[in-house]
Design a protein around this motif. Structure first.
Motif, PDB file in Angstrom:
ATOM      1  N   GLU A  65      17.587   9.835   1.355  1.00  0.00           N
ATOM      2  CA  GLU A  65      17.751   8.369   1.430  1.00  0.00           C
ATOM      3  C   GLU A  65      16.993   7.690   1.962  1.00  0.00           C
ATOM      4  O   GLU A  65      17.226   6.289   1.581  1.00  0.00           O
ATOM      5  N   MET A  66      16.196   8.094   3.319  1.00  0.00           N
ATOM      6  CA  MET A  66      15.660   7.020   3.762  1.00  0.00           C
ATOM      7  C   MET A  66      13.723   6.671   2.914  1.00  0.00           C
ATOM      8  O   MET A  66      13.278   5.661   4.019  1.00  0.00           O
ATOM      9  N   VAL A  67      13.950   6.853   1.803  1.00  0.00           N
ATOM     10  CA  VAL A  67      12.451   7.104   1.778  1.00  0.00           C
ATOM     11  C   VAL A  67      11.808   6.120   1.239  1.00  0.00           C
ATOM     12  O   VAL A  67      10.774   5.782   0.535  1.00  0.00           O
ATOM     13  N   GLY A  68      12.781   5.167   0.754  1.00  0.00           N
ATOM     14  CA  GLY A  68      12.701   4.471  -0.191  1.00  0.00           C
ATOM     15  C   GLY A  68      12.476   3.145   0.917  1.00  0.00           C
ATOM     16  O   GLY A  68      10.865   2.251   1.067  1.00  0.00           O
ATOM     17  N   THR A  69      12.949   2.798   1.900  1.00  0.00           N
ATOM     18  CA  THR A  69      12.288   1.994   2.838  1.00  0.00           C
ATOM     19  C   THR A  69      11.063   2.568   3.547  1.00  0.00           C
ATOM     20  O   THR A  69      10.308   0.956   4.001  1.00  0.00           O
ATOM     21  N   VAL A  70      10.468   3.335   4.060  1.00  0.00           N
ATOM     22  CA  VAL A  70       9.464   3.666   4.843  1.00  0.00           C
ATOM     23  C   VAL A  70       8.274   3.159   3.750  1.00  0.00           C
ATOM     24  O   VAL A  70       7.319   2.450   3.631  1.00  0.00           O
ATOM     25  N   ILE A  71       8.061   3.530   2.294  1.00  0.00           N
ATOM     26  CA  ILE A  71       7.186   3.250   0.977  1.00  0.00           C
ATOM     27  C   ILE A  71       7.162   2.228   0.778  1.00  0.00           C
ATOM     28  O   ILE A  71       6.260   1.250   0.920  1.00  0.00           O
ATOM     29  N   GLU A  72       8.085   1.403   1.272  1.00  0.00           N
ATOM     30  CA  GLU A  72       8.159  -0.240   1.273  1.00  0.00           C
ATOM     31  C   GLU A  72       7.591  -1.136   2.648  1.00  0.00           C
ATOM     32  O   GLU A  72       6.396  -1.993   2.678  1.00  0.00           O
ATOM     33  N   LYS A  73       7.806  -0.473   3.681  1.00  0.00           N
ATOM     34  CA  LYS A  73       7.340  -1.110   4.994  1.00  0.00           C
ATOM     35  C   LYS A  73       5.266  -0.629   5.100  1.00  0.00           C
ATOM     36  O   LYS A  73       4.742  -1.044   5.363  1.00  0.00           O
ATOM     37  N   LEU A  74       5.287   0.548   5.131  1.00  0.00           N
ATOM     38  CA  LEU A  74       4.197   1.018   4.826  1.00  0.00           C
ATOM     39  C   LEU A  74       3.153   0.444   3.879  1.00  0.00           C
ATOM     40  O   LEU A  74       2.052   0.377   3.519  1.00  0.00           O
ATOM     41  N   GLY A  75       3.533   0.124   2.985  1.00  0.00           N
ATOM     42  CA  GLY A  75       3.461  -0.686   1.272  1.00  0.00           C
ATOM     43  C   GLY A  75       2.596  -1.784   1.670  1.00  0.00           C
ATOM     44  O   GLY A  75       1.688  -1.882   1.618  1.00  0.00           O
ATOM     45  N   SER A  76       3.695  -2.394   2.761  1.00  0.00           N
ATOM     46  CA  SER A  76       3.390  -4.197   2.961  1.00  0.00           C
ATOM     47  C   SER A  76       2.412  -3.620   4.142  1.00  0.00           C
ATOM     48  O   SER A  76       1.777  -5.255   4.676  1.00  0.00           O
ATOM     49  N   ARG A  77       1.867  -3.010   4.567  1.00  0.00           N
ATOM     50  CA  ARG A  77       0.907  -2.527   5.590  1.00  0.00           C
ATOM     51  C   ARG A  77       0.116  -2.395   5.152  1.00  0.00           C
ATOM     52  O   ARG A  77      -0.764  -1.225   5.835  1.00  0.00           O
ATOM     53  N   LYS A  78      -0.517  -1.867   3.303  1.00  0.00           N
ATOM     54  CA  LYS A  78      -1.567  -1.961   2.954  1.00  0.00           C
ATOM     55  C   LYS A  78      -1.732  -0.061   2.738  1.00  0.00           C
ATOM     56  O   LYS A  78      -2.691   0.368   2.738  1.00  0.00           O
ATOM     57  N   GLY A  79      -0.242   0.409   3.067  1.00  0.00           N
ATOM     58  CA  GLY A  79      -0.410   1.747   2.866  1.00  0.00           C
ATOM     59  C   GLY A  79      -0.592   2.410   2.397  1.00  0.00           C
ATOM     60  O   GLY A  79       0.081   1.681   0.674  1.00  0.00           O
ATOM     61  N   GLU A  80      -1.271   3.612   0.917  1.00  0.00           N
ATOM     62  CA  GLU A  80      -1.349   4.237   0.027  1.00  0.00           C
ATOM     63  C   GLU A  80      -0.468   5.500  -0.089  1.00  0.00           C
ATOM     64  O   GLU A  80      -1.231   6.015   0.810  1.00  0.00           O
ATOM     65  N   MET A  81       0.460   5.967  -0.949  1.00  0.00           N
ATOM     66  CA  MET A  81       1.004   7.101  -0.858  1.00  0.00           C
ATOM     67  C   MET A  81      -0.027   8.288  -1.349  1.00  0.00           C
ATOM     68  O   MET A  81      -0.336   7.742  -3.051  1.00  0.00           O
ATOM     69  N   ILE A  82      -0.168   9.151  -0.873  1.00  0.00           N
ATOM     70  CA  ILE A  82      -0.669  10.298  -1.666  1.00  0.00           C
ATOM     71  C   ILE A  82      -0.278  11.175  -1.943  1.00  0.00           C
ATOM     72  O   ILE A  82      -0.011  12.173  -3.073  1.00  0.00           O
ATOM     73  N   GLU A  83       0.876  11.684  -1.496  1.00  0.00           N
ATOM     74  CA  GLU A  83       1.676  13.363  -1.522  1.00  0.00           C
ATOM     75  C   GLU A  83       3.338  12.594  -0.970  1.00  0.00           C
ATOM     76  O   GLU A  83       3.759  11.526  -0.492  1.00  0.00           O
ATOM     77  N   MET A  84       4.106  13.370  -2.062  1.00  0.00           N
ATOM     78  CA  MET A  84       5.647  13.081  -1.782  1.00  0.00           C
ATOM     79  C   MET A  84       6.309  13.961  -1.888  1.00  0.00           C
ATOM     80  O   MET A  84       6.224  15.113  -3.111  1.00  0.00           O
ATOM     81  N   ARG A  85       6.797  15.234  -0.979  1.00  0.00           N
ATOM     82  CA  ARG A  85       7.718  16.792  -1.710  1.00  0.00           C
ATOM     83  C   ARG A  85       8.516  16.640  -0.810  1.00  0.00           C
ATOM     84  O   ARG A  85       8.602  16.241   0.804  1.00  0.00           O
TER      85      ARG A  85
END
Length: 260
Positions: A65-85
Motif C-alpha cells: 500500500e506504500m508503493v505509490g508514495t515511494v514511486i512519487e518521491k523517487l520520481g521527483s528525485r529523477k529516479g527511474e523505475m526498472i522493475e516492480m514485483r
C-alpha cells in the motif's frame, strides 16, 4: 583531501555520506571545531565534454500500500523505475530504481517516515550517466534566530506550532543559527529569547505550565541530509548545530536577490 583557493577551506571526498560522517565524528572527538557544507557528488566529463554523474541502483522493499508514495518521491528525485514485483503472499513489493546519487541525499529519513519504519532501502553504485539536471531541494524552510541570546521556554512554546524545534530552553542561540524546521516553505526569522511580559496580576491562565514537544536532535547524518547550499553544519566537541552561511538577515536577503 584537496586544498582550495581559501586557506581555511578543504574539499574532502569520500564514499558516501556515512564515510564522511565517520571522519567528522572522529575529528569532533579529537577536539576539532569546523563547519561542513552540503555534500556534492563527484562528476566527470567525457571526451566529448558531456558532464556525467554517478547513478545508484536502489532496491526497495515496502508494504504494497506504500508503493505509490515511494514511486512519487523517487520520481521527483529523477529516479527511474526498472522493475516492480510482488514478494509472494507477504503483502510486500520489491522495486528497483536507477537514480542519481545526489537524488538519494536526504531521502533515507524521509523514506523511514513515509513507510513508518517498515520499508527496506539498499543502494550501491551502478554506472556513470549524463547529468540529470536540477533537482528539487527541501520542501520546507527553516526557523532562523534573529539575535543572540538564551532560548526561553515562553518563546519556544509560541514557535512550536510553526514547525519542529531543534533547541531547548536554556540553550544559547546566535543570529543566523537555525533553531527549527518551518512547517511551510520559506525561511522565517524568529526571536527565541523573547521573555514573557510581567504584570502585577496573577491568574491561573497566565501561570499555567508550558508544555514543549521534544526537540529534534541534530546528528551529523541528519545534518548532512537536511542542509541546503546556503547552510552549514557547525561541529564542535560539545555540540552539533546548523546555521545559515550568511549570519546577518539583511545580507542574506541581499544575496538572495542577487542570485535571483
Amino acid at each position: 583531501m584537496e586544498e582550495t583557493d581559501q586557506p581555511d577551506t578543504f574539499t574532502v571526498s569520500g564514499r558516501g555520506e556515512l564515510h564522511l560522517a565517520i571522519l567528522m565524528e572522529t575529528m569532533r572527538r579529537e577536539g576539532y571545531e569546523f563547519q561542513v557544507s552540503r555534500p556534492r557528488v563527484v562528476t566527470r566529463a567525457t571526451e566529448s565534454g558531456q558532464l556525467q554523474e554517478p547513478y545508484e541502483e536502489a532496491v526497495v522493499e515496502v508494504p504494497s500500500e506504500m508503493v505509490g508514495t515511494v514511486i512519487e518521491k523517487l520520481g521527483s528525485r529523477k529516479g527511474e523505475m526498472i522493475e516492480m514485483r510482488p514478494m509472494g503472499d507477504s503483502g510486500t513489493t520489491r522495486l528497483r530504481f536507477s537514480v542519481p546519487a545526489r537524488g538519494l541525499f536526504g531521502y533515507r529519513s524521509e523514506f523511514l517516515t513515509d513507510t513508518r519504519g517498515e520499508g527496506i532501502l539498499h543502494h550501491n553504485f551502478h554506472s556513470w550517466n549524463d547529468w540529470a539536471g536540477q533537482l528539487t531541494g527541501r520542501s520546507r524552510g527553516v526557523l532562523v534566530a534573529d539575535r543572540q541570546g538564551k532560548a526561553v521556554g515562553f518563546a519556544l512554546f509560541g514557535l512550536q506550532e510553526r514547525g519542529t524545534l531543534f533547541i531547548r530552553p536554556g540553550e544559547e542561540a546566535y543570529a543566523g543559527m537555525i533553531v527549527g524546521e518551518n512547517a511551510r516553505p520559506g525561511d522565517m526569522d524568529v526571536n527565541v529569547s523573547k521573555e514573557k511580559k510581567l504584570t502585577n496580576m496573577r491568574t491561573t491562565a497566565s501561570d499555567e505550565n508550558i508544555k514543549l514537544e521534544p526537540r529534534r536532535l541534530i546528528t551529523l547524518e541528519l545534518g548532512l541530509e537536511f542542509i541546503e547550499d546556503d547552510e552549514l553544519i557547525e561541529v564542535t566537541p560539545e555540540a552539533i548545530r546548523v546555521r545559515k552561511r550568511i549570519l546577518d538577515a539583511n545580507q542574506r536577503k541581499k544575496a538572495a536577490k542577487q542570485n535571483h
